[in-house]
Design an enzyme around this catalytic site. Structure first.
Site: not given
Length: 349
Positions: A143, A245, A319
């Site tokens: 992330s 992502e 995630h």
């Protein structure tokens, strides 16, 4: 563009994917660099927890410690871990000092970020890249941590790892992949996607454009990748397999970010694109930004389907509960026939 024309564009891209130029299987288009690989982890090693972005709660700290101990590691952290400075865990300088210190400490064998959140990009000017280069060890997170992985790749030539943070849910799938990559490495490793329903992937594994290519595996969270454009930490994607992502972004925002990458030339010369699960990235049902919208998949097909390189969606990272541990910078194969990534070398020594 009207929705009808948008769909026609997607359909054309899908048809074009059935005939794939032979040149895309040419392994010579993969550019490599001399990277430093950290030592593999082993049972009983000490893992340091750091929070280079947002803060964590006391409960999350305890969960983090328990998670790592359950994997067979000893755990350490500094007093900076539990500081709170607005939405950060500490000041920029303190968060950077914490990471620098853990690289320097001889009793620390690996470093796991507690979480992402926001703030990692702000500490990049304060990291000691020469110290990191001279004290290579496993650094893992995802992330917002993408920013740190970019900077270390660029300035220290060290392989880092896109994988669980310490507050993640360590499913059996995630633990197996963590162990396979970081503790029991092999020269080659097929990354088999999760077959459970843990990842809430409504599209399954979707081939947007077919093909088989090799290249260094680089990327991370789409928002952070886009935020690196124009900075000194940005990466040349030529000859590389880009993994991306995202989390809680409506399709129009995904469209905007991919459009920026296209217009910035980020996909020019890239070998292929491996997309993880873009979790909760459909139009909002309760408070949508637009009355009419495209789906996530429509956007991905429209923006990425005409690049002339292999593109696949739905691989097990992001995630999600069941996640891969991906070595950042390692030579990798993307094969849309098998719908898999294959690591062509170990990320650790």
């Amino acid at each position: 563009m009207k929705r009808r024309n948008f769909i026609k564009t997607i359909s054309a891209a899908s048809v074009g994917a059935t005939v794939f130029p032979k040149s895309f299987s040419d392994k010579s288009n993969s550019k490599t660099r001399s990277l430093i690989k950290p030592a593999r982890l082993k049972q009983g090693d000490t893992i340091a927890i750091v929070s280079p972005g947002s803060y964590i709660t006391e409960q999350e700290k305890e969960e983090s410690v328990n998670n790592l101990r359950s994997l067979g590691f000893d755990v350490t952290y500094s007093d900076r871990l539990m500081q709170k400075n607005g939405y950060f865990s500490a000041t920029d300088e303190e968060r950077a000092a914490d990471l620098n210190e853990m690289f320097e400490r001889k009793d620390v064998h690996g470093i796991m970020c507690a979480r992402g959140g926001y703030g990692c990009a702000r500490i990049l000017p304060y990291l000691d890249y020469e110290l990191i280069k001279n004290n290579p060890k496993v650094l893992i997170g995802f992330s917002d941590v993408t920013a740190i992985q970019y900077a270390i790749y660029k300035n220290s030539n060290l392989v880092t790892f896109h994988g669980p943070v310490s507050i993640s849910t360590f499913s059996s799938f995630s633990v197996k992949n963590f162990n396979d990559v970081l503790m029991n490495p092999t020269d080659e490793l097929d990354l088999e996607n999760s077959t459970t329903e843990n990842n809430y992937n409504q599209y399954g594994i979707t081939v947007i454009t077919g093909g088989k290519v090799e290249g260094e595996l680089v990327g991370g969270n789409l928002s952070i990748v886009v935020s690196m454009i124009g900075t000194e930490y940005d990466i040349d994607f030529s000859g590389k397999i880009i993994f991306l992502e995202e989390f809680i972004e409506e399709p129009y925002r995904i469209d905007r970010m991919l459009t920026q990458m296209i217009q910035a030339g980020k996909f020019d010369g890239a070998s292929g694109i491996a997309l993880g699960v873009f979790k909760l990235c459909e139009p909002s049902k309760t408070n949508p930004s637009f009355e009419g919208s495209f789906s996530l998949m429509e956007v991905l097909q429209n923006r990425l389907g005409n690049l002339g390189i292999p593109v696949i969606y739905g691989l097990s990272f992001g995630h999600v509960v069941d996640k891969f541990t991906l070595p950042f910078g390692i030579k990798t194969e993307l094969n849309t026939d098998t719908k898999q990534l294959k690591l062509l070398e170990s990320g650790v020594v």
